[in-house]
Design an enzyme around this catalytic site. Structure first.
Site, PDB file in Angstrom:
ATOM      1  N   LYS A  18       0.803  -1.221   0.000  1.00  0.00           N
ATOM      2  CA  LYS A  18       0.000   0.000   0.000  1.00  0.00           C
ATOM      3  C   LYS A  18       0.839   1.276   0.000  1.00  0.00           C
ATOM      4  O   LYS A  18       0.362   2.341  -0.428  1.00  0.00           O
ATOM      5  CB  LYS A  18      -0.931   0.010   1.206  1.00  0.00           C
TER       6      LYS A  18
ATOM      7  N   SER B   7       1.622  -9.847  -0.511  1.00  0.00           N
ATOM      8  CA  SER B   7       1.267  -8.425  -0.440  1.00  0.00           C
ATOM      9  C   SER B   7       1.419  -7.783   0.927  1.00  0.00           C
ATOM     10  O   SER B   7       1.466  -6.557   1.022  1.00  0.00           O
ATOM     11  CB  SER B   7      -0.182  -8.238  -0.913  1.00  0.00           C
TER      12      SER B   7
END
Length: 328
Positions: free
Chosen positions: A51, A304
């Site tokens: 992110k 991720s």
């Protein structure tokens, strides 16, 4: 819409602010499945998830007045942490609105980074109402977690790094929730290698993008606790970008049970020596579940994020897979 040049520009913009994470073969998975399997170690990013790329790309394009006003976002945790980090780096202040389903370890880290934290309701959609109220009341600048061109372009830089390391990649397994990561990577990879397959992976418990594909339009879903908590939340009924991009560019979206997600977390730790949160392990979990179908490599798997409560991680390693565990 998002194009390859926007992603290349994002890479130049954020290069000094984020880590270019390793893209490496997995000997354990390659041997197990007898095809080359590559791991993109984005969980090693500075804030523990991908992110930071999108948040940094977005915040660096704000005017001085916008930075001074402050930024705000709804989040399931990782975007909030990334935005708080990026805001502090440029002298701005972040306000992060989250539901009660967000794990406490993620809430605590966002507070540590100096953000104003608001906990609202039992869903991301409920928390979003608080974002909308504060944007109007306090003139804050909203930087959403996925449906924003600068966010998508920032996440797409991962796709550039994969193609540079392995130009002949055949399939990319990418976690999908609101679709910013999947859309960005799909644009980057398919612009450079049109025949590559991009497969989204999510959890069975409230997969908004999959439900929206089935309905043919953005659809609201009920949210549940899950080991893949970062994949929770809706895609927004007024979704402008990620739904269409994912609809056009994803080959499929695979849904996993909580047991399958837990198996991915365990494999990552025991065989790869990597600590992953549930959302970060879904690509590995999809392979182990057999749901990917015919395998031809190279296959790239996006790891991720790593922002899991370590008490919960230990419970999963020990075979306790209750997704309602108190560590949430």
């Amino acid at each position: 819409m998002i194009d390859l040049q926007m992603i290349r520009d994002a890479r130049s913009r954020i290069g000094g602010h984020i880590s270019s994470t390793p893209t490496e073969p997995s000997s354990s998975l390659s041997e197990l499945f007898q095809v080359p399997i590559i791991l993109k170690h984005e969980h090693r990013q500075k804030t523990g998830s991908f992110k930071l790329r999108g948040a940094t790309n977005a915040i660096l394009q704000l005017s001085d007045a916008e930075k001074a006003a402050g930024v705000i976002a709804v989040s399931t945790g990782n975007h909030g942490r990334a935005l708080a980090h990026a805001a502090r780096a440029v002298g701005s202040k972040a306000t992060i609105c989250m539901s009660e389903l967000v794990p406490q370890n993620k809430v605590a880290e966002i507070r540590r980074l100096g953000a104003d934290v608001r906990i609202i309701g039992q869903s991301q959609d409920e928390a979003l109402h608080e974002v909308e109220r504060l944007v109007t009341q306090d003139n804050l600048v909203e930087l959403p977690p996925f449906d924003h061109p600068h966010i998508i372009a920032g996440q797409g830089t991962i796709g550039l790094e994969i193609i540079e390391a392995f130009p002949n990649v055949e399939t990319v397994l990418v976690p999908v929730s609101g679709g910013g990561l999947a859309a960005g990577i799909a644009v980057a990879v398919k612009s450079l290698h049109p025949n590559a397959k991009i497969i989204g992976v999510s959890m069975e418990r409230g997969a908004a993008m999959k439900a929206s594909f089935t309905a043919g339009k953005p659809t609201q879903v009920e949210e549940f606790r899950s080991f893949a908590d970062a994949l929770g939340g809706g895609i927004g009924l007024d979704n402008k970008l990620t739904f269409r991009l994912c609809q056009q560019l994803l080959h499929d979206v695979i849904l996993l049970t909580e047991e399958e997600i837990a198996a991915g977390i365990r494999h990552a730790y025991l065989e790869e020596r990597e600590v992953l949160e549930g959302s970060g392990a879904v690509g590995i979990a999809a392979l182990l579940s057999g749901k990917v179908g015919h395998l031809s490599g190279p296959i790239a798997v996006i790891l991720s994020g790593r922002n899991i409560a370590m008490d919960l991680h230990r419970q999963i390693l020990n075979g306790k897979i209750d997704p309602n565990h108190e560590a949430f």
